[in-house]
Design an enzyme around this catalytic site. Structure first.
Site, PDB file in Angstrom:
ATOM      1  N   CYS A   1       7.347  -6.269  -0.342  1.00 19.92           N
ATOM      2  CA  CYS A   1       8.651  -6.671  -0.976  1.00 19.92           C
ATOM      3  C   CYS A   1       9.303  -6.189  -2.472  1.00 19.92           C
ATOM      4  CB  CYS A   1       8.296  -8.515  -0.772  1.00 19.92           C
ATOM      5  SG  CYS A   1       8.063  -8.843   0.884  1.00 19.92           S
TER       6      CYS A   1
ATOM      7  N   CYS B   1       3.898 -10.647  -2.233  1.00 18.15           N
ATOM      8  CA  CYS B   1       4.028  -9.428  -1.413  1.00 18.15           C
ATOM      9  C   CYS B   1       4.442  -8.364  -1.893  1.00 18.15           C
ATOM     10  CB  CYS B   1       5.327  -9.829  -0.557  1.00 18.15           C
ATOM     11  SG  CYS B   1       5.682  -8.543   0.830  1.00 18.15           S
TER      12      CYS B   1
END
Length: 104
Positions: free
Chosen positions: A32, A29
């Site tokens: 993230c 991600c």
């Protein structure tokens, strides 16, 4: 300080601390990875809040404690209970989530 969980024991940790902020993320991600250093930096500003990073794919039981449908998801826990959560890549939104439990 931001602690990265390596065991699926989030439930145990949130019952041991009054105020907890969790970032749910994953290695693939991008948002993230962008938010993790921001979370780490913010964690230094709140002495009475425990900051945790949970890999949502590796720790499924910890993921179940919040309704994680999107990554990154940030969840706040107070006295062992889920208070609020947000899916965001904006530091201001994360700070608002933290302030909500830190100042109460």
């Amino acid at each position: 300080m931001l602690q990265e969980l390596d065991q699926d024991n989030l439930q145990e940790i949130i019952t041991q601390h009054d105020k907890v902020i969790v970032q749910y993320g994953a290695t693939w991600c991008g948002n993230c990875r962008i938010m993790k250093p921001k979370m780490k930096r913010l964690s230094g500003n709140y002495e009475d809040v425990k900051f945790l990073y949970v890999d949502a794919e590796k720790l499924p039981e910890s993921r179940k404690l919040a309704q994680v449908n999107n990554l990154p998801t940030f969840a706040s826990f107070k006295n062992g209970q889920l208070v609020n959560q947000t899916q965001t890549n904006k530091e201001d939104n994360l700070k608002a989530l933290i302030d909500e439990i830190a100042n109460n």
